[in-house]
Design a protein around this motif. Structure first.
Motif: not given
Length: 133
Positions: A78-88
């Protein structure tokens, strides 16, 4: 020098690893080692990634291999908190839906599909199929 901070917390039903810094060729081996020493036994491994500022293909490869290992052991990632560059990175490679099922992104748009990034329907319309690991 690239830094990665890893904090592990174990609970009865899951293990939480909070990751901060850069997930790249130089730091992923330490993160992989941290996950190898945790007895998972069919439990959920939760990666809290809001502190991850950069992720290259080594980070993506690590997440996909970790998911495969957990599924083979009747566990879940389970992944959470993805934002910015890693999410892209996850959106652009098509791995977001695989690694973060059911999440449509944060209301503030931090994890929304970047403009111009091909989604699953876009790829299918172009006659491109995506195989899952």
């Amino acid at each position: 020098m690239n830094d990665l901070n890893v904090v592990t917390q174990q609970y009865a039903d899951r293990t939480v690893i909070t990751v901060a810094g850069e997930m790249d060729l130089h730091t992923c081996p330490a993160l992989a080692q941290a996950t190898l020493v945790i007895p998972l036994n069919g439990k959920t491994l939760h990666l809290e990634m809001s502190g991850v500022t950069f992720m290259d293909s080594s980070g993506l490869n690590f997440l996909l291999q970790l998911r495969r290992r957990l599924l083979a052991d009747d566990g879940q990632l389970a992944l959470s908190g993805l934002r910015g560059h890693p999410a892209r990175v996850l959106h652009l490679t098509g791995a977001y839906d695989l690694l973060v099922p059911g999440d449509t992104g944060a209301p503030d748009g931090d994890t929304a599909k970047p403009a111009g990034a091909p989604g699953r329907d876009d790829l299918a319309a172009a006659g491109i199929s995506r195989t899952e690991p």
